[in-house]
Scaffold this motif. Sequence first.
Motif, PDB file in Angstrom:
ATOM      1  N   ALA A  40       0.662  -1.255  -0.129  1.00 17.30           N
ATOM      2  CA  ALA A  40       0.024   0.038   0.158  1.00 17.30           C
ATOM      3  C   ALA A  40       0.895   1.235  -0.096  1.00 17.30           C
ATOM      4  O   ALA A  40       1.902   1.231   0.718  1.00 17.30           O
ATOM      5  N   TYR A  41       0.569   2.241  -0.998  1.00 19.22           N
ATOM      6  CA  TYR A  41       1.166   3.712  -0.625  1.00 19.22           C
ATOM      7  C   TYR A  41       0.406   4.650  -1.494  1.00 19.22           C
ATOM      8  O   TYR A  41      -0.591   4.087  -2.346  1.00 19.22           O
ATOM      9  N   MET A  42       0.641   5.753  -1.104  1.00 21.70           N
ATOM     10  CA  MET A  42      -0.141   6.990  -2.026  1.00 21.70           C
ATOM     11  C   MET A  42       1.078   7.863  -2.519  1.00 21.70           C
ATOM     12  O   MET A  42       2.021   8.156  -1.592  1.00 21.70           O
ATOM     13  N   VAL A 125      -1.596   7.370   5.914  1.00 19.03           N
ATOM     14  CA  VAL A 125      -2.903   7.416   5.722  1.00 19.03           C
ATOM     15  C   VAL A 125      -3.530   6.408   6.278  1.00 19.03           C
ATOM     16  O   VAL A 125      -3.478   5.298   5.686  1.00 19.03           O
ATOM     17  N   SER A 126      -4.494   6.483   6.991  1.00 21.29           N
ATOM     18  CA  SER A 126      -5.421   5.255   7.520  1.00 21.29           C
ATOM     19  C   SER A 126      -6.507   5.289   6.483  1.00 21.29           C
ATOM     20  O   SER A 126      -7.203   6.300   6.276  1.00 21.29           O
ATOM     21  N   VAL A 127      -6.693   3.887   6.076  1.00 18.60           N
ATOM     22  CA  VAL A 127      -7.635   3.675   5.065  1.00 18.60           C
ATOM     23  C   VAL A 127      -8.313   2.171   5.406  1.00 18.60           C
ATOM     24  O   VAL A 127      -7.979   1.415   6.017  1.00 18.60           O
ATOM     25  N   GLU A 128      -9.688   2.338   5.337  1.00 16.45           N
ATOM     26  CA  GLU A 128     -10.424   1.103   5.700  1.00 16.45           C
ATOM     27  C   GLU A 128     -10.835   0.434   4.461  1.00 16.45           C
ATOM     28  O   GLU A 128     -11.680   1.216   3.612  1.00 16.45           O
ATOM     29  N   GLY A 135     -15.644  -8.379   5.823  1.00 16.05           N
ATOM     30  CA  GLY A 135     -15.986  -7.121   6.665  1.00 16.05           C
ATOM     31  C   GLY A 135     -14.825  -6.293   6.350  1.00 16.05           C
ATOM     32  O   GLY A 135     -14.433  -5.981   5.179  1.00 16.05           O
ATOM     33  N   THR A 136     -14.377  -5.491   7.279  1.00 17.96           N
ATOM     34  CA  THR A 136     -13.443  -4.183   7.040  1.00 17.96           C
ATOM     35  C   THR A 136     -11.823  -4.625   7.478  1.00 17.96           C
ATOM     36  O   THR A 136     -11.828  -5.112   8.395  1.00 17.96           O
ATOM     37  N   LEU A 137     -11.341  -4.417   6.546  1.00 20.23           N
ATOM     38  CA  LEU A 137      -9.514  -4.382   6.830  1.00 20.23           C
ATOM     39  C   LEU A 137      -9.124  -3.004   6.894  1.00 20.23           C
ATOM     40  O   LEU A 137      -9.094  -2.168   5.776  1.00 20.23           O
ATOM     41  N   LYS A 138      -8.351  -2.763   7.971  1.00 19.65           N
ATOM     42  CA  LYS A 138      -7.741  -1.374   8.350  1.00 19.65           C
ATOM     43  C   LYS A 138      -6.325  -1.610   7.560  1.00 19.65           C
ATOM     44  O   LYS A 138      -5.583  -2.353   8.194  1.00 19.65           O
ATOM     45  N   ILE A 139      -5.931  -0.462   6.819  1.00 17.26           N
ATOM     46  CA  ILE A 139      -4.477  -0.566   6.460  1.00 17.26           C
ATOM     47  C   ILE A 139      -3.845   0.825   6.640  1.00 17.26           C
ATOM     48  O   ILE A 139      -4.628   1.837   6.878  1.00 17.26           O
ATOM     49  N   SER A 140      -2.594   1.104   6.703  1.00 13.92           N
ATOM     50  CA  SER A 140      -1.766   2.064   6.742  1.00 13.92           C
ATOM     51  C   SER A 140      -1.188   2.385   5.459  1.00 13.92           C
ATOM     52  O   SER A 140      -0.479   1.495   5.063  1.00 13.92           O
TER      53      SER A 140
END
Length: 154
Positions: A40-42, A125-128, A135-140
């Motif tokens: 994950a990245y932005m 950045v916190s992303v769900e 269900g929901t997975l939280k990633i950074s």
Amino acid sequence: MRRRTTGAAVLTLAALALAGCGADSSASTSARPELKVTGAYMPTPSMDTMAAGFFTVTNSGGADTLTSVTSDLSDDVTLHSTRDGTMEEETSFAVPADGTLDFASGSNHLMFEKLTHRPKQGEKVSVELHFAKSGTLKISMPVQSATYNPKTGH
């Protein structure tokens, strides 16, 4: 008469064997998804109002569907695909059983619009990620340089 009985028994056994095969294949497609998010990245946004996000979902279980994404960075996070250079908003993305779903530059991606602030390189950045079955997975999502290439790490 004996031949007809034997033939009927063989057909019955064949039908049961085929039904058993069908049960096995439906069991594998109904298996619970086992999702893992990596890469994950932005990229550092070039504008104050809009950013993109990328990641890979690896699934070692049954199929699932990514239905939406939320983040504190924006109240308006949408899913997009890019085909033949044309970007299109999507309502969901399938996550295949024992497969991957890639969000990469020039392809599937997240669009963060109306940002609460312009994130800088080094921020996270916190992303769900919201999935139909898992269900929901939280990633950074770390903010990288605007020219970051995950293949080279630069």
